[in-house]
Design an enzyme around this catalytic site. Structure first.
Site, mmCIF file in Angstrom:
data_model
loop_
_atom_site.group_PDB
_atom_site.id
_atom_site.type_symbol
_atom_site.label_atom_id
_atom_site.label_comp_id
_atom_site.label_asym_id
_atom_site.label_seq_id
_atom_site.Cartn_x
_atom_site.Cartn_y
_atom_site.Cartn_z
ATOM 1 N N GLU A 79 0.834 -1.221 0.000
ATOM 2 C CA GLU A 79 0.000 0.000 0.000
ATOM 3 C C GLU A 79 0.860 1.259 0.000
ATOM 4 O O GLU A 79 0.400 2.359 0.336
ATOM 5 C CB GLU A 79 -0.982 -0.039 1.170
ATOM 6 C CG GLU A 79 -1.876 -1.273 1.156
ATOM 7 C CD GLU A 79 -3.310 -1.047 0.661
ATOM 8 O OE1 GLU A 79 -3.856 0.040 0.857
ATOM 9 O OE2 GLU A 79 -3.885 -1.990 0.063
ATOM 10 N N HIS B 63 -3.718 1.578 7.866
ATOM 11 C CA HIS B 63 -2.356 1.888 7.416
ATOM 12 C C HIS B 63 -1.581 2.423 8.618
ATOM 13 O O HIS B 63 -2.169 3.035 9.515
ATOM 14 C CB HIS B 63 -2.352 2.998 6.348
ATOM 15 C CG HIS B 63 -2.883 2.590 5.017
ATOM 16 N ND1 HIS B 63 -3.762 3.377 4.291
ATOM 17 C CD2 HIS B 63 -2.659 1.491 4.260
ATOM 18 C CE1 HIS B 63 -4.052 2.781 3.160
ATOM 19 N NE2 HIS B 63 -3.404 1.636 3.111
ATOM 20 N N CYS C 249 -2.832 11.269 4.077
ATOM 21 C CA CYS C 249 -3.203 10.327 3.010
ATOM 22 C C CYS C 249 -3.178 11.007 1.656
ATOM 23 O O CYS C 249 -2.948 10.376 0.627
ATOM 24 C CB CYS C 249 -4.629 9.818 3.195
ATOM 25 S SG CYS C 249 -4.914 8.915 4.687
HETATM 26 O O1 SUG Z 1 -7.705 2.721 0.927
HETATM 27 N N1 SUG Z 1 -10.487 4.810 1.192
HETATM 28 C C1 SUG Z 1 -9.043 4.665 1.187
HETATM 29 C C2 SUG Z 1 -8.421 5.647 2.137
HETATM 30 C C3 SUG Z 1 -6.935 5.671 1.999
HETATM 31 C C4 SUG Z 1 -6.277 6.471 3.039
HETATM 32 N N2 SUG Z 1 -4.881 6.472 2.859
HETATM 33 C C5 SUG Z 1 -3.958 6.452 3.832
HETATM 34 N N3 SUG Z 1 -4.239 6.138 5.062
HETATM 35 N N4 SUG Z 1 -2.742 6.665 3.477
HETATM 36 C C6 SUG Z 1 -8.634 3.246 1.547
HETATM 37 O O2 SUG Z 1 -9.218 2.681 2.477
HETATM 38 C C7 SUG Z 1 -12.713 4.438 0.327
HETATM 39 C C8 SUG Z 1 -13.231 4.537 -1.084
HETATM 40 C C9 SUG Z 1 -14.669 4.469 -1.295
HETATM 41 O O3 SUG Z 1 -15.406 4.050 -0.391
HETATM 42 O O4 SUG Z 1 -15.013 4.816 -2.431
HETATM 43 C C10 SUG Z 1 -11.239 4.195 0.269
HETATM 44 O O5 SUG Z 1 -10.777 3.502 -0.601
#
Ligand code: SUG
Length: 447
Positions: free
Chosen positions: A175, A250, A369
């Protein structure tokens, strides 16, 4: 010492930003499913954050959103006909697939890839590996275009090296930078790379029980090998499984590092002491650990406010600015802890900036993020292709572009609207010209 600066490349919130609850284990995404989103407001909030950091003297870059809906993915899954037919068949027969191919998740560029600055790489180049994001279908659609975008911007082969994403299979689940922290003195000095993983694919110990661990040790080790990092430059630490089960999907939801500072919650690592010891043993500059105990902030508050998903940025005088999401100000315990951090003499954090990124926060994406950190020397900054370093003029143009093309309301049912796909295509076509990044999208509309 080369003049090395950190550039934060923020992902632009895309025109299909919506709340479909796609991310299992991401509490915000799961709990906001079905809400009506406001893509225009989301993109403007992101741009406002970028602009205020630019105005505060930080180097700021921008990365484009991806083309969604991903009609190519729907066609690969057997939907055929005109684009309108593909969309309407998917909406009827497999609405969950339609939602996945519409996600604007590429905005969270902390998951775009892992970056090693040239000071640490044996060949003196900046190294990039796009994250395979194989743990969810909607994010697995990102790496191919991400690789093209990174290769287009960091195109000068004298300075930049690009690696393929790792094999997209559970053993190498990756990731990106969200699970990678570089600790160092000044950015141009050698750094130690802290890779945090959630599970071991081959012969692991404890694993989370409720939610998936998205990063494997094997993936982190492979990235370190690709980038030429040696054991003396790396520390691999397991994330606390209980934290993952509480919604910490994460490491950047529970820890943030910058320079020699590591700000973390006591539940961040399975073996906190061993992690700090390994860092101390390898770093050439003294580590400054800033530990937040559970008595000060519960895991649940850490997850709901995203305190640890703050950006920690260096000022020229060595002091640091913490960029926190607005939700931190609304929680008494969290806000008090931030004030304590500012007052404590033992760390260089001297300022807090509060940013409203609520549209992204509701999908589990805070300030950290939304950005990919790339430490670059002056020469490397000069070698960047395209017009992706933010200045006043680019900010004004991007804001006008959002105003022109984005909707201010999008419900999950709107995703099948063929007009939305056309609008996105038109917007991105214009954006590639504005940013000068060439043909990075597999454009496929207009028929
Ligand atoms: O991968 N949310 C992302 C959020 C990512 C956050 N990034 C970090 N912590 N670096 C995930 O969970 C939700 C998308 C949706 O529901 O359309 C989503 O993918």
């Amino acid at each position: 010492m080369k003049d090395v600066q950190e550039v934060n490349f923020d992902g632009l919130v895309g025109p299909t930003h919506n709340y479909s609850g796609l991310a299992h284990g991401n509490v915000a995404s799961m709990s906001h499913v079905g809400l009506v989103s406001n893509p225009k407001e989301g993109a403007l909030q992101g741009l406002a954050k970028m602009k205020s950091l630019l105005d505060a003297g930080f180097a700021q870059g921008v990365l484009p959103p991806q083309q969604r809906p991903d009609l190519g993915a729907l066609r690969a899954l057997g939907f055929s006909g005109t684009n309108a037919e593909v969309l309407s068949r998917a909406a009827q027969e497999a609405p969950q697939l339609l939602r996945a191919v519409c996600s604007a998740s590429s905005m969270w560029t902390a998951n775009a890839g892992t970056v090693t600055p040239s000071a640490d790489a044996p060949d003196g180049k900046v190294h990039f590996t796009p994250a395979n994001l194989q743990s969810s279908f909607h994010r697995f659609l990102e790496p191919e275009t991400t690789g093209r975008v990174l290769a287009s911007i960091f195109r000068d082969q004298a300075h930049f090296a690009h690696h393929p994403a790792l094999p997209a299979t559970p053993a190498f689940s990756d990731e990106g930078a969200a699970n990678h922290t570089r600790l160092c003195g000044a950015y141009g000095e050698p750094g130690v790379h802290l890779f945090v993983y959630g599970r071991q694919a081959f012969g692991g110990t404890r694993e989370p029980q409720r939610y998936p661990a998205r990063q494997t040790l094997e993936a982190s080790q492979a990235i370190a090998r690709q980038h030429g990092l040696t054991p003396a430059q790396t520390v691999f630490a397991q994330q606390h499984p209980d934290a993952i089960d509480a919604g910490v999907f994460h490491n950047d939801v529970i820890a943030v590092g910058n320079g020699p500072v590591l700000l973390y919650h006591e539940m961040a690592f399975l073996d906190e002491e061993a992690t700090l010891e390994a860092l101390r043993a390898k770093m050439t500059t003294p580590l400054i650990p800033v530990r937040v105990p559970s008595e000060a902030i519960s895991l649940d508050d850490a997850v709901s406010t995203y305190l640890f998903n703050s950006q920690l940025l260096s000022q020229p005088d060595g002091s640091m600015t913490l960029v926190v999401p607005g939700e931190c100000q609304e929680n008494e315990a969290v806000w008090r802890t931030i004030q304590d951090l500012l007052l404590a003499g033992a760390n260089p954090i001297g300022e807090v900036l509060v940013k409203d990124v609520k549209q992204s926060m509701r999908n589990g994406g805070g300030p950290a993020c939304l950005r990919l950190r790339v430490a670059l020397s002056e020469e490397e900054r000069q070698a960047i292709g395209g017009r992706v370093l933010l200045d006043e003029a680019l900010y004004t143009e991007l804001t006008a572009w959002v105003e022109r093309h984005y909707r201010d309301r999008l419900a999950p049912d709107d995703l099948a609207d063929p007009q939305l796909a056309e609008e996105t295509l038109t917007a991105l076509d214009e954006l590639t010209r504005l940013l000068g990044i060439g043909n990075v999208y597999p454009f496929q509309l207009g028929h």
